[in-house]
Design a protein around this motif. Sequence first.
Motif, PDB file in Angstrom:
ATOM      1  N   GLU B  21       0.828  -1.206   0.000  1.00 51.03           N
ATOM      2  CA  GLU B  21       0.000   0.000   0.000  1.00 51.03           C
ATOM      3  C   GLU B  21       0.864   1.258   0.000  1.00 51.03           C
ATOM      4  O   GLU B  21       1.685   1.457   0.886  1.00 51.03           O
ATOM      5  N   ALA B  22       0.664   2.093  -1.002  1.00 51.25           N
ATOM      6  CA  ALA B  22       1.374   3.371  -1.042  1.00 51.25           C
ATOM      7  C   ALA B  22       0.554   4.390  -0.274  1.00 51.25           C
ATOM      8  O   ALA B  22      -0.600   4.622  -0.585  1.00 51.25           O
ATOM      9  N   ARG B  23       1.136   4.959   0.784  1.00 51.98           N
ATOM     10  CA  ARG B  23       0.390   5.921   1.576  1.00 51.98           C
ATOM     11  C   ARG B  23       0.788   7.336   1.263  1.00 51.98           C
ATOM     12  O   ARG B  23       0.253   8.279   1.795  1.00 51.98           O
ATOM     13  N   ASP B 263      -1.470  12.259  10.817  1.00 50.89           N
ATOM     14  CA  ASP B 263      -2.040  12.748   9.559  1.00 50.89           C
ATOM     15  C   ASP B 263      -2.788  11.624   8.866  1.00 50.89           C
ATOM     16  O   ASP B 263      -2.706  10.467   9.281  1.00 50.89           O
ATOM     17  N   GLU B 264      -3.498  11.962   7.813  1.00 54.89           N
ATOM     18  CA  GLU B 264      -4.373  10.996   7.147  1.00 54.89           C
ATOM     19  C   GLU B 264      -3.586   9.839   6.552  1.00 54.89           C
ATOM     20  O   GLU B 264      -4.147   8.777   6.290  1.00 54.89           O
ATOM     21  N   SER B 265      -2.274  10.032   6.303  1.00 59.29           N
ATOM     22  CA  SER B 265      -1.466   8.966   5.715  1.00 59.29           C
ATOM     23  C   SER B 265      -0.878   8.021   6.756  1.00 59.29           C
ATOM     24  O   SER B 265      -0.261   7.021   6.405  1.00 59.29           O
ATOM     25  N   ALA B 266      -1.046   8.334   8.030  1.00 65.60           N
ATOM     26  CA  ALA B 266      -0.516   7.457   9.076  1.00 65.60           C
ATOM     27  C   ALA B 266      -1.241   6.116   9.043  1.00 65.60           C
ATOM     28  O   ALA B 266      -2.340   6.001   8.498  1.00 65.60           O
ATOM     29  N   GLN B 267      -0.582   5.112   9.605  1.00 66.05           N
ATOM     30  CA  GLN B 267      -1.169   3.767   9.592  1.00 66.05           C
ATOM     31  C   GLN B 267      -1.066   3.129  10.974  1.00 66.05           C
ATOM     32  O   GLN B 267       0.007   3.105  11.571  1.00 66.05           O
ATOM     33  N   SER B 268      -2.191   2.579  11.458  1.00 63.85           N
ATOM     34  CA  SER B 268      -2.247   1.885  12.747  1.00 63.85           C
ATOM     35  C   SER B 268      -2.752   0.472  12.500  1.00 63.85           C
ATOM     36  O   SER B 268      -3.802   0.293  11.891  1.00 63.85           O
ATOM     37  N   HIS B 305      -6.243   3.434   6.166  1.00 68.12           N
ATOM     38  CA  HIS B 305      -5.020   2.629   6.305  1.00 68.12           C
ATOM     39  C   HIS B 305      -5.008   1.716   7.510  1.00 68.12           C
ATOM     40  O   HIS B 305      -4.107   0.873   7.640  1.00 68.12           O
ATOM     41  N   GLY B 306      -5.963   1.873   8.428  1.00 70.43           N
ATOM     42  CA  GLY B 306      -5.979   1.043   9.630  1.00 70.43           C
ATOM     43  C   GLY B 306      -6.283  -0.418   9.300  1.00 70.43           C
ATOM     44  O   GLY B 306      -6.883  -0.725   8.269  1.00 70.43           O
ATOM     45  N   ALA B 307      -5.845  -1.300  10.192  1.00 67.04           N
ATOM     46  CA  ALA B 307      -6.130  -2.726   9.984  1.00 67.04           C
ATOM     47  C   ALA B 307      -6.122  -3.445  11.326  1.00 67.04           C
ATOM     48  O   ALA B 307      -5.390  -3.067  12.256  1.00 67.04           O
ATOM     49  N   ILE B 308      -6.980  -4.458  11.419  1.00 62.52           N
ATOM     50  CA  ILE B 308      -6.927  -5.386  12.545  1.00 62.52           C
ATOM     51  C   ILE B 308      -6.662  -6.765  11.958  1.00 62.52           C
ATOM     52  O   ILE B 308      -7.394  -7.222  11.079  1.00 62.52           O
ATOM     53  N   PRO B 371      12.783   4.869  11.125  1.00 64.62           N
ATOM     54  CA  PRO B 371      12.554   4.479   9.724  1.00 64.62           C
ATOM     55  C   PRO B 371      11.094   4.099   9.485  1.00 64.62           C
ATOM     56  O   PRO B 371      10.529   3.307  10.226  1.00 64.62           O
ATOM     57  N   THR B 372      10.503   4.668   8.435  1.00 62.59           N
ATOM     58  CA  THR B 372       9.089   4.440   8.119  1.00 62.59           C
ATOM     59  C   THR B 372       8.946   3.569   6.872  1.00 62.59           C
ATOM     60  O   THR B 372       9.929   3.289   6.181  1.00 62.59           O
ATOM     61  N   GLY B 373       7.714   3.155   6.609  1.00 55.58           N
ATOM     62  CA  GLY B 373       7.394   2.503   5.340  1.00 55.58           C
ATOM     63  C   GLY B 373       8.210   1.261   5.050  1.00 55.58           C
ATOM     64  O   GLY B 373       8.710   1.093   3.933  1.00 55.58           O
ATOM     65  N   ARG B 374       8.368   0.392   6.017  1.00 55.15           N
ATOM     66  CA  ARG B 374       9.089  -0.883   5.862  1.00 55.15           C
ATOM     67  C   ARG B 374      10.606  -0.715   5.735  1.00 55.15           C
ATOM     68  O   ARG B 374      11.311  -1.706   5.524  1.00 55.15           O
ATOM     69  N   THR B 375      11.128   0.499   5.865  1.00 55.01           N
ATOM     70  CA  THR B 375      12.580   0.658   5.729  1.00 55.01           C
ATOM     71  C   THR B 375      13.340   0.203   6.975  1.00 55.01           C
ATOM     72  O   THR B 375      14.574   0.135   6.948  1.00 55.01           O
TER      73      THR B 375
END
Lengths: 430, 430
Positions: B21-23, B263-268, B305-308, B371-375
Amino acid sequence: MKHLDTTAPDFETRFAALLDEARETTARVDAAVAGIIADVRARGDAALVDLTARFDAWTPRDASALRVSAEEIEAADARIPPDRRAALNMAAERIEAFHRAQLPADLEMKDAAGLTLGMRWGALDAVGIYVPGGKAAYPSSVLMNAIPARAAGVGRIAMCVPTPGGELNPLVLAAARRAGVTEVYRLGGAQAVAAMAWGTASIAPVDRIVGPGNAYVAEAKRQVFGRVGIDSIAGPSEVVVIADAGNDPRHVAVDLLAQAEHDESAQSILVTPDAALAAAVAAAVEEELRSLPRAAIAAESWRRHGAIVLVRDLDEAAALTNRLAPEHLQLMVEQPRALLAQIRHAGAAFLGRFCPEAVGDYVAGPNHVLPTGRTARFASGLSVFDFLKRTTWVEADAAALAAVGPAAVVLGEAEGLTAHARSVALRLGG
Amino acid sequence: MKHLDTTAPDFETRFAALLDEARETTARVDAAVAGIIADVRARGDAALVDLTARFDAWTPRDASALRVSAEEIEAADARIPPDRRAALNMAAERIEAFHRAQLPADLEMKDAAGLTLGMRWGALDAVGIYVPGGKAAYPSSVLMNAIPARAAGVGRIAMCVPTPGGELNPLVLAAARRAGVTEVYRLGGAQAVAAMAWGTASIAPVDRIVGPGNAYVAEAKRQVFGRVGIDSIAGPSEVVVIADAGNDPRHVAVDLLAQAEHDESAQSILVTPDAALAAAVAAAVEEELRSLPRAAIAAESWRRHGAIVLVRDLDEAAALTNRLAPEHLQLMVEQPRALLAQIRHAGAAFLGRFCPEAVGDYVAGPNHVLPTGRTARFASGLSVFDFLKRTTWVEADAAALAAVGPAAVVLGEAEGLTAHARSVALRLGG
């Protein structure tokens, strides 16, 4: 070659020009590289076969032909003459020993507030090593790029090397075997970088790509950065030799030429307080050039970028060297350790009259992949740190949270991040 | 918000989609930034004044007006309410203590061949900290970016912060004072990055630039990379919470929202083996959103972007987390240390039921620049290592050279680098 003298009135102007000298011309290959990467992402292995046929003058029968088999690697190794095998073995062992000594320790500390704080080092899962093909395929570079990864504990080390016209240097394969490379592919250019970054059916993706390459490889690394880690883009190589009167001018001259023979953009600078040595070295360079096989390259480098800087004393030599922040630094003086203590910026230093840079290029142990073009001000040579990353951690129980949590609530509210504050306050019973 | 279940037949497809997923949407500002950098290089301070007038809605009377004086910083500090001052002080002290504990040791080893090998750490001379302006000016970010530089021993720490319409957050100045920032400039955007990289009459150049910024700042950092070092370009923030049945669902819900409110692009992402907790957390998120000031942002992040993710057990939770390689990871389980041992890739981990990420964002001690985004597969959080570089060194006398030199001669000749070989052979009497 330029003669500079720190007592001359125009010295500062000329030294500043030396500092700003651009030795590199960068070809603009952005669009071509973007196209190659998109092709590899879209078509995978089929793109690798087509691009290899187009750029490397041989056509793999399919993607599996890109992989160099374990048998081929063993057979290449078996063909290496004994003296070269022994030299490779010594180099690999010494490089491994030094890089293992670099391995850092984890950190764990419990503080007065009752929190336990930690920092844990871990190896990358998989890395890719790019090795230039043809004549520039240096076995020493394979050792220097791959061994730190193995010493760091990386499980998978993939290597890509183009084989123009099918040519593959057996010493490169022998070095790969000794360095712990787990996969070797006959693949080069931007397509190799794309394959390692994004993966194809036959090449699994890696987490970091290191190693030198041409303009296409460098641009491809820039473009895949973020998807994977990359090492810094190396520029032309350079050496500063600080030498006092007690040196054989021929030694100094050959050391300067050892740098100059790499390519026309290389830079060799002698810094000396001794005018007689300066003159003798300048003459010895011309003398040595007569018998050097790569004289055309070395002479061009020396003519265009070489310099001899006459200084008042070694303190001044150290101060100028810190402004140059050279990749390589030889300290051919009576008290090299005292001089090293004055050096703040250099990629690698070689101490004494019997320690030419070539020892470090091959067998000393420290890495020969070093920051070029004054970047030693902020960058370092390749090391196990390039193949490790850190996870920090915090452990807190209710009592520890009670000690530090209220401050987090205050700061969260001050920054307008209410959920941050509430995540702490709720646990504090707030 | 997505519900995933590892026992569902389409799980792998949906989890892979979550991974890819590109955020982030990156604006193309290359040309505009190149123009700004060229302007600053050509016109220096005059360009800074003009660009500030154009972009920041205030006109400095001259370049000296860009500098925030020591008196202004002290005055701002004096206006801070006592609870915030105490919280800032606690945060600064704890961050400093942890980063000082990171400082690495130098290496020196003499080997059997008689060579002495070493590695020496040294601080950068000067660094630049970019701090976003206006509402996004977070004092905690000032502490987290500047204190590691001071702990590393950097002598000069310049900070640039845009002041749109003249507005400057006094807490940011107070944080800068505590963090050891030596110079503060009212300057933002690509022009701030250009000024710090290239220098002007009033702003001396630095060696490395760190800190978050908008698309212009990020692109400017990319373009000055090589001239100076830069930190990695941060993407949208994310958290993975691994939680077992023994948690208060409200705690988990607020922790997820603390990430989402950025922000709206954050992911939890919640990963749990307990279906009842999953349902209770989902409900608690909706409940908490009713009272959250930043509910609009947090709800949008959670929705998009949220997921359980429901897992069979904690082993599976660890395996999926390693594929996500999250920036932040909370381990809200009975045995968090045992679970941490299974985690290979995460920027920072928070252990236990009383250790929400917000503790680490503000006061725990480890860095919150991560580091963000899987880095986190290959990258690490900000640390003293970002402000240190290494010089390796080798010392050899005639006997040591005799032990290892012949191998260097063999390898130099094998690579066709004759002057390399000769620089050693000549000293060996060859």
